[in-house]
Scaffold this motif. Structure first.
Motif, PDB file in Angstrom:
ATOM      1  N   ASP A 132      -1.785  -3.433  -6.999  1.00  0.00           N
ATOM      2  CA  ASP A 132      -2.981  -4.424  -6.780  1.00  0.00           C
ATOM      3  C   ASP A 132      -3.974  -4.045  -5.853  1.00  0.00           C
ATOM      4  O   ASP A 132      -4.887  -4.576  -5.625  1.00  0.00           O
ATOM      5  CB  ASP A 132      -2.146  -5.581  -5.957  1.00  0.00           C
ATOM      6  N   TRP A 133      -3.588  -2.844  -5.067  1.00  0.00           N
ATOM      7  CA  TRP A 133      -4.504  -2.364  -4.015  1.00  0.00           C
ATOM      8  C   TRP A 133      -5.935  -1.732  -4.812  1.00  0.00           C
ATOM      9  O   TRP A 133      -6.713  -1.433  -4.139  1.00  0.00           O
ATOM     10  CB  TRP A 133      -3.833  -1.174  -3.304  1.00  0.00           C
ATOM     11  N   THR A 145      -7.077   1.619   1.614  1.00  0.00           N
ATOM     12  CA  THR A 145      -6.048   0.953   2.365  1.00  0.00           C
ATOM     13  C   THR A 145      -7.004  -0.349   2.984  1.00  0.00           C
ATOM     14  O   THR A 145      -6.697  -1.282   2.767  1.00  0.00           O
ATOM     15  CB  THR A 145      -5.287   1.448   3.328  1.00  0.00           C
ATOM     16  N   THR A 151       0.784  -1.227   0.105  1.00  0.00           N
ATOM     17  CA  THR A 151       0.256  -0.018   0.005  1.00  0.00           C
ATOM     18  C   THR A 151       0.937   1.294   0.298  1.00  0.00           C
ATOM     19  O   THR A 151       0.557   2.395   0.474  1.00  0.00           O
ATOM     20  CB  THR A 151      -1.070   0.170   1.148  1.00  0.00           C
ATOM     21  N   SER A 196     -11.959  -1.817  -3.248  1.00  0.00           N
ATOM     22  CA  SER A 196     -11.247  -0.855  -2.513  1.00  0.00           C
ATOM     23  C   SER A 196     -11.763   0.597  -2.560  1.00  0.00           C
ATOM     24  O   SER A 196     -11.711   1.331  -1.659  1.00  0.00           O
ATOM     25  CB  SER A 196      -9.762  -1.026  -2.835  1.00  0.00           C
ATOM     26  N   ILE A 203      -4.080  -9.798   0.114  1.00  0.00           N
ATOM     27  CA  ILE A 203      -2.948  -9.274  -0.210  1.00  0.00           C
ATOM     28  C   ILE A 203      -1.900 -10.439  -0.624  1.00  0.00           C
ATOM     29  O   ILE A 203      -1.953 -11.616   0.147  1.00  0.00           O
ATOM     30  CB  ILE A 203      -1.877  -8.650   0.792  1.00  0.00           C
ATOM     31  N   SER A 211      -8.932  -1.772  -6.747  1.00  0.00           N
ATOM     32  CA  SER A 211     -10.061  -2.507  -7.233  1.00  0.00           C
ATOM     33  C   SER A 211     -11.490  -1.694  -7.055  1.00  0.00           C
ATOM     34  O   SER A 211     -11.572  -1.088  -6.147  1.00  0.00           O
ATOM     35  CB  SER A 211     -10.125  -3.717  -6.492  1.00  0.00           C
ATOM     36  N   ALA A 263      -8.118  -2.821   0.552  1.00  0.00           N
ATOM     37  CA  ALA A 263      -7.004  -3.398   0.004  1.00  0.00           C
ATOM     38  C   ALA A 263      -6.589  -4.557   0.826  1.00  0.00           C
ATOM     39  O   ALA A 263      -6.249  -5.626   0.490  1.00  0.00           O
ATOM     40  CB  ALA A 263      -5.830  -2.535  -0.361  1.00  0.00           C
TER      41      ALA A 263
END
Length: 334
Positions: free
Chosen positions: A154-155, A133, A84, A160, A141, A157, A136
């Protein structure tokens, strides 16, 4: 004292620090989010004066939560932070911007519109970063060999972004209900109107996140809906409904303090739901609190310091809120 006991104790301490931060810094971030909707002049000055005595101390809990995670659960810290980094950087920059703007808007009246914009933007960025965060971490993870193995983004989406929006709306609700309590005149009237719509928005956001979470993984679904656990977890939405009804009733009856307390209760229930979803993981479906824990000797050593520091922080925080317990006028408290 065994290591398992200490690990749970430290999980509770860090959970307490996080919820204390959300409760205390949430309303002043919320005021920053609402700032563009406040009239230039007395409304903005009253809003600023209402948080001036306490806003800086509120962020003590953020330092404690982050530092405690690093010290008590170093593996979790080493996984969550790389996953993150962009969000952490954005959050810290947002907090720096709003802190600088807070001080300079009084001392540099010529550029006050610029500082007001920086205060508001910093608040939105910090709140959005915290919410994303949370999403995420909840969605999972990618961990391999006890290290973060995912990509730079990757966080990001839909889930999130949903949690990010939910936290921004929720913080704005805390800010509005704080202004209902602490201000008077047109400021209070505007805050009361905003609190109604933000209360409705917060409930919709809470429902959306709650509905989406079980679809992230079967273990989330099982924890909330499988028998006999559902008999316990069903109490959470029931309590949310009671708090929501009390919130709207108190707002309609022109109560000043109760709407803020009910908004806090909604946040606490959301945090309880988060705990139910995640326990015993600190990185969902990858690392439990025991996997991530520091050695028992380290936890014992730190616990001695925590048992001294936490009551001191609570005492001076409580004293600050007590001293400045009145209404915040345009020129300060009265």
């Amino acid at each position: 004292m065994g290591s398992i006991d200490l690990t749970i104790v430290w999980a509770v301490i860090i959970g307490f620090a996080v919820i204390a931060y959300v409760v205390m810094d949430g309303f002043d971030l919320g005021i920053g989010i609402l700032f563009p909707t406040l009239a230039v002049g007395s409304e903005r000055d009253q809003a600023m004066n209402s948080i001036a005595p306490v806003w800086d101390g509120n962020e003590t809990w953020l330092v404690m939560g982050g530092g405690g995670l690093f010290a008590a659960f170093p593996l979790a810290y080493a996984i969550i932070l790389p996953a993150t980094y962009p969000l952490m950087i954005a959050m810290l920059l947002g907090l720096v911007f709003r802190g600088v703007a807070f001080e300079f808007r009084w001392r540099d009246a010529r550029h006050r519109p610029l500082w007001d914009f920086a205060f508001s933007l910093g608040s939105v960025v910090a709140a959005l970063s915290q919410g994303i965060t949370l999403g995420a971490v909840l969605q999972g993870i990618h961990v391999e060999n006890d290290a973060y193995a995912g990509g730079w983004l990757d966080w990001l989406s839909p889930f999130s972004l949903l949690t990010g929006a939910a936290v921004v709306i929720g913080y704005a609700l805390l800010g509005a209900t704080w202004l209902v309590w602490k201000t008077e005149g047109t400021s209070q009237q505007h805050a009361r109107g905003a609190a109604f719509w933000l209360g409705a928005g917060t409930l919709v956001a809470l429902a959306a996140v709650s509905a989406a979470t079980p679809f992230l993984g079967y273990d989330y679904w099982r924890r909330w809906f499988a028998m006999p656990g559902v008999l316990l977890t069903a109490q959470v939405p029931l309590l949310v409904a009671i708090c929501a009804a009390t919130f709207f009733w108190s707002l309609g009856r022109n109560f000043e303090r109760l709407p803020f307390l009910m908004a806090l209760a909604l946040f606490l229930l959301g945090f309880l739901g988060l705990g139910i979803s995640m326990y015993p993981y600190v990185v969902p479906r990858a690392v439990t609190i025991w996997d991530a824990a520091a050695p028992p000797e380290s936890q014992s050593f730190m616990l001695v310091g925590a048992l001294v520091i936490i009551p001191l922080i609570l005492a001076y925080t409580g004293w600050a809120y007590w001293v400045f317990r009145g209404k915040a006028g345009v020129h300060g408290y009265h």
